[in-house]
Write a protein that holds these residues in place. Structure first.
Motif, mmCIF file in Angstrom:
data_model
loop_
_atom_site.group_PDB
_atom_site.id
_atom_site.type_symbol
_atom_site.label_atom_id
_atom_site.label_comp_id
_atom_site.label_asym_id
_atom_site.label_seq_id
_atom_site.Cartn_x
_atom_site.Cartn_y
_atom_site.Cartn_z
ATOM 1 N N VAL A 227 27.133 32.861 23.061
ATOM 2 C CA VAL A 227 27.625 33.680 24.171
ATOM 3 C C VAL A 227 27.242 35.119 23.863
ATOM 4 C CG1 VAL A 227 29.622 34.380 25.548
ATOM 5 C CG2 VAL A 227 29.570 32.103 24.489
ATOM 6 N N ARG A 228 26.473 35.750 24.748
ATOM 7 C CA ARG A 228 25.953 37.083 24.432
ATOM 8 C C ARG A 228 25.809 37.901 25.719
ATOM 9 N NH1 ARG A 228 19.452 36.098 23.248
ATOM 10 N NH2 ARG A 228 18.853 36.006 25.454
ATOM 11 N N GLY A 229 25.279 39.110 25.594
ATOM 12 C CA GLY A 229 25.053 39.965 26.757
ATOM 13 C C GLY A 229 26.119 41.033 26.876
ATOM 14 N N GLU A 230 26.673 41.204 28.076
ATOM 15 C CA GLU A 230 27.666 42.247 28.344
ATOM 16 C C GLU A 230 29.049 41.807 27.877
ATOM 17 O OE1 GLU A 230 27.137 45.271 29.445
ATOM 18 O OE2 GLU A 230 24.983 44.929 29.568
ATOM 19 N N VAL A 231 29.149 41.637 26.543
ATOM 20 C CA VAL A 231 30.420 41.241 25.923
ATOM 21 C C VAL A 231 30.672 42.139 24.723
ATOM 22 C CG1 VAL A 231 30.274 38.845 26.700
ATOM 23 C CG2 VAL A 231 29.275 39.482 24.498
ATOM 24 N N GLU A 232 31.924 42.269 24.353
ATOM 25 C CA GLU A 232 32.285 43.093 23.196
ATOM 26 C C GLU A 232 31.957 42.393 21.886
ATOM 27 O OE1 GLU A 232 33.133 46.089 23.491
ATOM 28 O OE2 GLU A 232 33.520 46.151 25.650
ATOM 29 N N SER A 233 32.087 41.062 21.865
ATOM 30 C CA SER A 233 31.881 40.321 20.617
ATOM 31 C C SER A 233 31.033 39.084 20.879
ATOM 32 C CB SER A 233 33.223 39.895 20.011
ATOM 33 O OG SER A 233 34.067 41.011 19.796
ATOM 34 N N PRO A 234 29.717 39.142 20.678
ATOM 35 C CA PRO A 234 28.890 37.942 20.834
ATOM 36 C C PRO A 234 29.408 36.814 19.943
ATOM 37 C CG PRO A 234 27.525 39.888 20.618
ATOM 38 C CD PRO A 234 28.921 40.324 20.302
ATOM 39 N N LEU A 235 29.322 35.597 20.447
ATOM 40 C CA LEU A 235 29.891 34.454 19.746
ATOM 41 C C LEU A 235 28.848 33.358 19.576
ATOM 42 C CD1 LEU A 235 33.250 34.166 21.750
ATOM 43 C CD2 LEU A 235 32.926 35.267 19.519
ATOM 44 N N GLU A 236 29.058 32.534 18.559
ATOM 45 C CA GLU A 236 28.225 31.357 18.351
ATOM 46 C C GLU A 236 29.113 30.222 17.863
ATOM 47 O OE1 GLU A 236 24.011 31.509 16.948
ATOM 48 O OE2 GLU A 236 24.865 30.482 15.187
ATOM 49 N N TYR A 237 29.017 29.089 18.519
ATOM 50 C CA TYR A 237 29.854 27.942 18.195
ATOM 51 C C TYR A 237 28.998 26.754 17.795
ATOM 52 C CZ TYR A 237 33.637 30.321 20.752
ATOM 53 O OH TYR A 237 34.584 31.224 21.197
ATOM 54 N N ALA A 238 29.403 26.070 16.730
ATOM 55 C CA ALA A 238 28.863 24.744 16.449
ATOM 56 C C ALA A 238 29.593 23.741 17.341
ATOM 57 C CB ALA A 238 29.061 24.393 14.978
ATOM 58 N N TYR A 239 29.035 22.558 17.466
ATOM 59 C CA TYR A 239 29.622 21.571 18.368
ATOM 60 C C TYR A 239 31.067 21.277 17.999
ATOM 61 C CZ TYR A 239 30.025 17.397 21.285
ATOM 62 O OH TYR A 239 30.432 16.473 22.231
ATOM 63 N N ASP A 240 31.344 21.105 16.728
ATOM 64 C CA ASP A 240 32.696 20.737 16.298
ATOM 65 C C ASP A 240 33.675 21.893 16.409
ATOM 66 O OD1 ASP A 240 31.852 18.183 15.747
ATOM 67 O OD2 ASP A 240 31.424 18.606 13.621
ATOM 68 N N GLU A 241 33.201 23.110 16.662
ATOM 69 C CA GLU A 241 34.094 24.263 16.790
ATOM 70 C C GLU A 241 34.543 24.513 18.236
ATOM 71 O OE1 GLU A 241 32.296 26.988 13.131
ATOM 72 O OE2 GLU A 241 31.499 27.227 15.173
ATOM 73 N N LEU A 242 33.966 23.765 19.178
ATOM 74 C CA LEU A 242 34.292 24.003 20.576
ATOM 75 C C LEU A 242 35.686 23.515 20.921
ATOM 76 C CD1 LEU A 242 30.901 22.844 22.128
ATOM 77 C CD2 LEU A 242 31.792 25.177 22.152
ATOM 78 N N SER A 243 36.353 24.288 21.747
ATOM 79 C CA SER A 243 37.640 23.858 22.296
ATOM 80 C C SER A 243 37.365 22.979 23.510
ATOM 81 C CB SER A 243 38.464 25.075 22.713
ATOM 82 O OG SER A 243 39.628 24.660 23.400
ATOM 83 N N LEU A 244 37.948 21.781 23.526
ATOM 84 C CA LEU A 244 37.685 20.819 24.586
ATOM 85 C C LEU A 244 38.935 20.537 25.410
ATOM 86 C CD1 LEU A 244 35.458 18.275 22.596
ATOM 87 C CD2 LEU A 244 34.757 20.282 23.905
ATOM 88 N N ASP A 245 39.687 21.599 25.703
ATOM 89 C CA ASP A 245 40.920 21.392 26.467
ATOM 90 C C ASP A 245 40.701 21.472 27.970
ATOM 91 O OD1 ASP A 245 40.315 24.045 26.532
ATOM 92 O OD2 ASP A 245 42.351 24.755 26.175
ATOM 93 N N GLY A 246 39.444 21.720 28.393
ATOM 94 C CA GLY A 246 39.148 21.734 29.827
ATOM 95 C C GLY A 246 38.980 20.321 30.362
ATOM 96 N N ASP A 247 39.599 20.035 31.500
ATOM 97 C CA ASP A 247 39.574 18.688 32.079
ATOM 98 C C ASP A 247 39.586 18.839 33.591
ATOM 99 O OD1 ASP A 247 40.124 16.048 32.957
ATOM 100 O OD2 ASP A 247 41.032 15.589 31.030
ATOM 101 N N GLU A 248 38.554 18.343 34.261
ATOM 102 C CA GLU A 248 38.471 18.548 35.704
ATOM 103 C C GLU A 248 37.775 17.376 36.377
ATOM 104 O OE1 GLU A 248 36.969 21.905 38.919
ATOM 105 O OE2 GLU A 248 37.042 22.340 36.775
ATOM 106 N N ARG A 249 38.320 16.982 37.516
ATOM 107 C CA ARG A 249 37.659 15.963 38.340
ATOM 108 C C ARG A 249 36.822 16.695 39.380
ATOM 109 N NH1 ARG A 249 38.176 10.779 38.053
ATOM 110 N NH2 ARG A 249 37.644 9.400 39.786
ATOM 111 N N ALA A 250 35.526 16.497 39.343
ATOM 112 C CA ALA A 250 34.630 17.275 40.203
ATOM 113 C C ALA A 250 33.533 16.382 40.763
ATOM 114 C CB ALA A 250 34.009 18.435 39.415
#
Length: 363
Positions: A227-250
């Protein structure tokens, strides 16, 4: 004695038939409208845009009648070998493309779901339509004749074209009613024309790629999300570090002509943006694939999107975008970027994304 049925039919057609030159230019105008409206419809997923899809179908059915008028006038040029000229072949090619577009469009509307090689009927319909535009331009250039003043009678012309369009609308409505009464597959189409694909998980809907995007399966252990660009703190996540609490029927509506409703699970884009600290100047969020393919969303819309790692209770398969794909409700399928590995927060949109969508998979 009463009039013969054939005379009555010819009289009725003559009552709504515009002058020949108006017929020719009307066919060209409708072909252009159909091409533009068809392409624009690929970018629209919101039900509020249904009038565009209706107009596309109504004008298409109106084109059938106008082509009938045209063929009745020039059929002797096609059936009598002595009248063939070099431009006659161009006329035949234009006719084939027009009839191909109309036939595949009508077949798709009634629910016929077959593939011709790799393509669905809807894709073939689009191909015929796109081929028809340059053929029509070329055809008109060989017989360029502008309408004459006497071709225009405001009252009669308005009445004739109104009758043609009302007839097209009535035919389209009748086709929809027939679909429901006969319970054809076309009865379950969305307003976009897409047909349903039911079930849950990876195997319940097709694997499709925009143009040539088809990377090798990605090793989750080696993959990262930046995650980069117009942000205060660029971030980098490995797969196992991702938060997976999002759940949506779409609902995913693919431009190749199908839709599916699935439960998606992954990371919420809004949570990623909050963690990175979005600057005040930020207006857009661009989602970039490992192939270079990309698409941008306004930042408020992006906050409600999901970066999915699972569909149903299954991890995404490679063909469906593993390790991570964008889930953007209300957008068409080609805008649900697969194989996402970068999120760019930007001050401006990305007009070049339209070009990139056509060349990303050819590297």
């Amino acid at each position: 004695m009463g009039k013969r049925p054939g005379s009555l039919v010819r009289g009725s057609l003559a009552a709504v038939r515009p002058p020949p030159r108006l017929v020719d230019w009307s066919i060209f105008a409708i072909v252009l409208f159909e091409a533009v409206s068809g392409l624009v419809s690929f970018t629209i997923g919101s039900p509020s845009a249904w009038p565009l899809f209706w107009l596309h179908r109504i004008f298409g059915l109106t084109l059938v009648v106008l082509l009938g008028f045209k063929l009745a006038r020039v059929r002797h040029r096609l059936t009598e070998s002595g009248r063939w000229r070099p431009t006659t072949l161009l006329s035949v090619l234009s006719l084939v493309a027009a009839l191909g577009a109309l036939a595949t469009g009508v077949a798709w509307a009634v629910g016929l779901d077959v593939r011709i090689a790799y393509w669905t009927l809807l894709s073939v319909h689009v191909g015929f339509g796109l081929a028809l535009v340059p053929l029509m331009v070329w055809h008109l250039s060989t017989r360029f004749r502008l309408p004459r003043r006497q071709d225009f009678d405001r009252r009669r012309t308005t009445l004739k074209y109104s009758a043609l369009l009302v007839g097209g609308a009535a035919a389209y409505r009748a086709q929809e009613v027939a679909n429901r009464l006969l319970e054809t597959p076309g009865a379950d189409r969305r307003f976009t024309g897409s047909q349903p694909r039911r079930g849950e998980g990876n195997g319940s809907f097709p694997v499709t790629s925009w143009v040539a995007d088809d990377p090798e399966p990605i090793d989750r252990a080696e993959w990262t999300l930046t995650v980069r660009g117009e942000v205060e703190s660029p971030l980098e996540y490995a797969y196992d570090e991702l938060s997976l609490d999002g759940d949506e029927r779409a609902l995913l509506d693919c431009t190749s002509g199908w839709y599916t409703v699935q439960r998606w699970r992954g990371g919420r884009v809004g949570d990623l943006l909050d963690a990175a600290g979005v600057r005040d100047e930020a207006e857009y969020v661009r989602f970039v694939s490992v192939t270079g393919y990309r698409w941008s969303l306004p930042i408020e819309e992006a906050r409600d999107a999901l970066l999915a790692t699972h569909v149903g209770d299954e991890r995404l398969s490679p063909g469906h975008g593993a390790p991570m794909r964008l889930v953007a409700p209300g957008r068409r399928g080609f805008q649900w970027v697969k194989w996402v590995d970068r999120v760019d927060v930007r001050r401006r949109g990305d007009p070049a994304q339209w070009l990139v969508t056509l060349v990303s998979g050819f590297e």
